[in-house]
Design a protein around this motif. Structure first.
Motif, mmCIF file in Angstrom:
data_model
loop_
_atom_site.group_PDB
_atom_site.id
_atom_site.type_symbol
_atom_site.label_atom_id
_atom_site.label_comp_id
_atom_site.label_asym_id
_atom_site.label_seq_id
_atom_site.Cartn_x
_atom_site.Cartn_y
_atom_site.Cartn_z
ATOM 1 N N TYR A 84 0.708 -1.132 0.006
ATOM 2 C CA TYR A 84 -0.077 -0.039 -0.359
ATOM 3 C C TYR A 84 0.868 1.222 -0.070
ATOM 4 C CZ TYR A 84 -3.532 -3.166 1.511
ATOM 5 O OH TYR A 84 -4.271 -4.369 1.629
ATOM 6 N N ASP A 85 0.274 2.337 -0.670
ATOM 7 C CA ASP A 85 1.261 3.485 -0.365
ATOM 8 C C ASP A 85 2.621 3.616 -1.156
ATOM 9 O OD1 ASP A 85 -1.361 4.655 0.539
ATOM 10 O OD2 ASP A 85 -0.596 4.494 2.788
ATOM 11 N N GLY A 86 2.657 2.836 -2.283
ATOM 12 C CA GLY A 86 3.882 2.410 -3.127
ATOM 13 C C GLY A 86 3.886 1.179 -3.859
ATOM 14 N N GLN A 87 5.123 0.992 -3.872
ATOM 15 C CA GLN A 87 5.147 -0.295 -4.806
ATOM 16 C C GLN A 87 6.382 -0.794 -4.705
ATOM 17 O OE1 GLN A 87 4.398 1.347 -8.852
ATOM 18 N NE2 GLN A 87 6.468 1.713 -9.388
ATOM 19 N N TRP A 88 6.875 -1.813 -5.136
ATOM 20 C CA TRP A 88 7.927 -2.799 -5.067
ATOM 21 C C TRP A 88 8.953 -2.022 -6.178
ATOM 22 C CZ3 TRP A 88 9.274 -4.452 -0.673
ATOM 23 C CH2 TRP A 88 8.542 -5.116 0.441
ATOM 24 N N LEU A 89 10.082 -1.890 -6.151
ATOM 25 C CA LEU A 89 10.919 -1.631 -7.089
ATOM 26 C C LEU A 89 11.061 -2.201 -8.459
ATOM 27 C CD1 LEU A 89 14.531 -0.795 -5.136
ATOM 28 C CD2 LEU A 89 12.499 0.591 -5.699
ATOM 29 N N ASP A 90 10.855 -3.667 -8.161
ATOM 30 C CA ASP A 90 10.483 -4.429 -9.448
ATOM 31 C C ASP A 90 9.800 -6.018 -8.991
ATOM 32 O OD1 ASP A 90 12.483 -6.306 -8.286
ATOM 33 O OD2 ASP A 90 14.105 -5.196 -8.994
ATOM 34 N N TYR A 142 22.340 1.786 3.963
ATOM 35 C CA TYR A 142 22.699 0.573 3.130
ATOM 36 C C TYR A 142 22.176 0.560 1.903
ATOM 37 C CZ TYR A 142 26.002 -0.731 7.019
ATOM 38 O OH TYR A 142 26.838 -0.717 7.866
ATOM 39 N N GLY A 143 21.342 1.554 1.387
ATOM 40 C CA GLY A 143 20.900 1.589 0.024
ATOM 41 C C GLY A 143 19.418 1.051 -0.329
ATOM 42 N N PHE A 144 18.858 0.479 0.892
ATOM 43 C CA PHE A 144 17.343 0.213 0.695
ATOM 44 C C PHE A 144 16.596 1.420 0.361
ATOM 45 C CE2 PHE A 144 19.145 -3.543 2.463
ATOM 46 C CZ PHE A 144 18.500 -4.599 2.159
ATOM 47 N N ASP A 145 15.578 1.132 -0.409
ATOM 48 C CA ASP A 145 14.379 2.414 -0.734
ATOM 49 C C ASP A 145 13.290 2.085 0.026
ATOM 50 O OD1 ASP A 145 16.006 3.547 -2.258
ATOM 51 O OD2 ASP A 145 15.191 2.719 -4.135
ATOM 52 N N TYR A 146 12.595 2.818 0.695
ATOM 53 C CA TYR A 146 11.205 2.687 1.058
ATOM 54 C C TYR A 146 10.408 2.584 -0.137
ATOM 55 C CZ TYR A 146 6.934 3.643 3.281
ATOM 56 O OH TYR A 146 5.627 3.581 3.561
ATOM 57 N N CYS A 147 9.280 1.310 0.026
ATOM 58 C CA CYS A 147 8.511 0.981 -0.889
ATOM 59 C C CYS A 147 7.151 1.215 -0.667
ATOM 60 C CB CYS A 147 8.810 -0.422 -1.616
ATOM 61 S SG CYS A 147 10.408 -0.808 -2.255
ATOM 62 N N GLY A 148 6.810 1.227 0.583
ATOM 63 C CA GLY A 148 5.258 1.282 1.056
ATOM 64 C C GLY A 148 5.022 0.513 2.191
ATOM 65 N N ILE A 149 3.778 0.248 2.432
ATOM 66 C CA ILE A 149 3.385 -0.451 3.483
ATOM 67 C C ILE A 149 2.864 -1.994 3.249
ATOM 68 C CG2 ILE A 149 1.503 -0.360 5.379
ATOM 69 C CD1 ILE A 149 1.738 2.741 5.142
ATOM 70 N N ILE A 150 3.076 -2.939 4.205
ATOM 71 C CA ILE A 150 2.646 -4.056 3.937
ATOM 72 C C ILE A 150 2.204 -4.536 5.250
ATOM 73 C CG2 ILE A 150 4.321 -4.836 2.230
ATOM 74 C CD1 ILE A 150 4.754 -6.499 5.610
ATOM 75 N N HIS A 151 1.211 -5.575 5.375
ATOM 76 C CA HIS A 151 0.732 -6.068 6.627
ATOM 77 C C HIS A 151 1.079 -7.664 6.740
ATOM 78 C CE1 HIS A 151 -1.989 -2.406 5.592
ATOM 79 N NE2 HIS A 151 -1.942 -2.352 7.029
ATOM 80 N N THR A 164 18.681 -3.723 -4.220
ATOM 81 C CA THR A 164 19.330 -4.423 -5.207
ATOM 82 C C THR A 164 20.708 -4.483 -4.972
ATOM 83 O OG1 THR A 164 19.639 -2.817 -6.828
ATOM 84 C CG2 THR A 164 17.596 -4.148 -7.079
ATOM 85 N N LYS A 165 21.576 -5.651 -5.466
ATOM 86 C CA LYS A 165 22.868 -5.934 -5.141
ATOM 87 C C LYS A 165 23.678 -4.574 -5.593
ATOM 88 C CE LYS A 165 24.341 -9.780 -5.961
ATOM 89 N NZ LYS A 165 25.307 -11.186 -6.457
ATOM 90 N N GLN A 166 23.159 -4.069 -6.939
ATOM 91 C CA GLN A 166 23.918 -2.848 -7.219
ATOM 92 C C GLN A 166 23.790 -1.734 -6.362
ATOM 93 O OE1 GLN A 166 22.375 -1.915 -11.140
ATOM 94 N NE2 GLN A 166 23.829 -0.173 -11.414
ATOM 95 N N MET A 167 22.495 -1.472 -5.664
ATOM 96 C CA MET A 167 22.381 -0.250 -4.967
ATOM 97 C C MET A 167 23.437 -0.608 -3.539
ATOM 98 S SD MET A 167 18.288 -0.302 -5.304
ATOM 99 C CE MET A 167 17.819 0.755 -3.993
ATOM 100 N N PHE A 168 23.321 -1.884 -3.054
ATOM 101 C CA PHE A 168 24.045 -2.034 -2.103
ATOM 102 C C PHE A 168 25.412 -1.887 -2.083
ATOM 103 C CE2 PHE A 168 26.530 -5.204 0.577
ATOM 104 C CZ PHE A 168 26.191 -4.557 1.930
ATOM 105 N N TRP A 169 26.031 -2.417 -3.212
ATOM 106 C CA TRP A 169 27.324 -2.219 -3.557
ATOM 107 C C TRP A 169 28.090 -0.828 -3.785
ATOM 108 C CZ3 TRP A 169 29.696 -5.740 -1.130
ATOM 109 C CH2 TRP A 169 29.336 -7.225 -1.263
ATOM 110 N N THR A 170 26.934 0.225 -4.207
ATOM 111 C CA THR A 170 27.269 1.636 -4.442
ATOM 112 C C THR A 170 27.147 2.267 -2.970
ATOM 113 O OG1 THR A 170 24.914 2.265 -4.776
ATOM 114 C CG2 THR A 170 26.624 1.367 -6.585
ATOM 115 N N THR A 171 26.608 1.743 -1.964
ATOM 116 C CA THR A 171 26.434 2.366 -0.746
ATOM 117 C C THR A 171 27.624 1.901 0.412
ATOM 118 O OG1 THR A 171 24.678 1.062 0.027
ATOM 119 C CG2 THR A 171 24.241 3.208 -1.073
ATOM 120 N N ASP A 172 28.155 0.732 0.126
ATOM 121 C CA ASP A 172 28.754 0.056 1.006
ATOM 122 C C ASP A 172 30.495 0.412 1.131
ATOM 123 O OD1 ASP A 172 29.003 -1.676 3.489
ATOM 124 O OD2 ASP A 172 29.993 -3.014 2.369
#
Length: 172
Positions: A84-90, A142-151, A164-172
């Motif tokens: 809810y109130d968002g979506q997964w990245l993929d 650590y590069g995680f994006d907020y995607c929304g609300i789950i229950h 994603t792995k790519q997002m993580f390696w660019t922030t670590d």
């Protein structure tokens, strides 16, 4: 500090429950009084994770001192089917980190856990309680994006994150 991450065994259960209790105390001290009420996660959840071979134990490399525990579970996760109130990245295959708990001596352990997990998958989803400011900060660090609300199955709200792995390696 260097860490060893390995599959948990039933012999690890007392230490895992102790680490869970320490994590709960840390949550309470930081103002997170609603997540993980007393007795949660229950011992049965840890036993189930061990039997399914999705439970992991983190030890300090030199001393084998127990420092953290987590479940690393291949998706799909039924509680992530509706957001809810968002979506997964993929919609790519993903794994989920659940029930992560660390002792107060486990500095930098989340980085080690994420390196371990991203060595096995390109896509990780995780959720946390709205009041868990520590975890929310670390996930963003650590590069995680907020995607929304789950229950959860019981209806409780959780904030959902993905990296994603790519997002993580660019922030670590």
């Amino acid at each position: 500090m260097s860490y060893i991450i390995r599959k948990s065994t039933l012999d690890d259960l007392p230490a895992m429950l102790h680490i869970r209790d320490i994590a709960r105390q840390t949550m309470r001290r930081s103002g997170n009084i609603n997540q993980w009420p007393n007795g949660y996660p229950p011992e049965d959840a840890f036993r189930r994770d061990i039997s399914l071979e999705v439970s992991y134990f983190v030890e300090e490399e030199d001393t084998q001192k127990p420092l953290a525990t987590f479940a690393f579970i291949p998706g799909p996760d039924p509680t992530y089917a509706i957001i809810y109130d968002g979506q997964w990245l993929d919609d790519e295959p993903y794994c989920v980190i659940h029930r992560i708990a660390a002792s107060n001596e486990a500095h930098g352990v989340l980085s080690a856990v994420l390196r371990f997990c991203f060595a096995q998958t390109d896509n990780i989803r995780i959720d946390t309680h709205r009041d868990n400011a520590i975890m929310r900060h670390l996930l963003q660090k650590y590069g995680f994006d907020y995607c929304g609300i789950i229950h959860l199955e019981n209806g409780d709200e959780r904030l959902a994150y993905q990296a994603t792995k790519q997002m993580f390696w660019t922030t670590d």
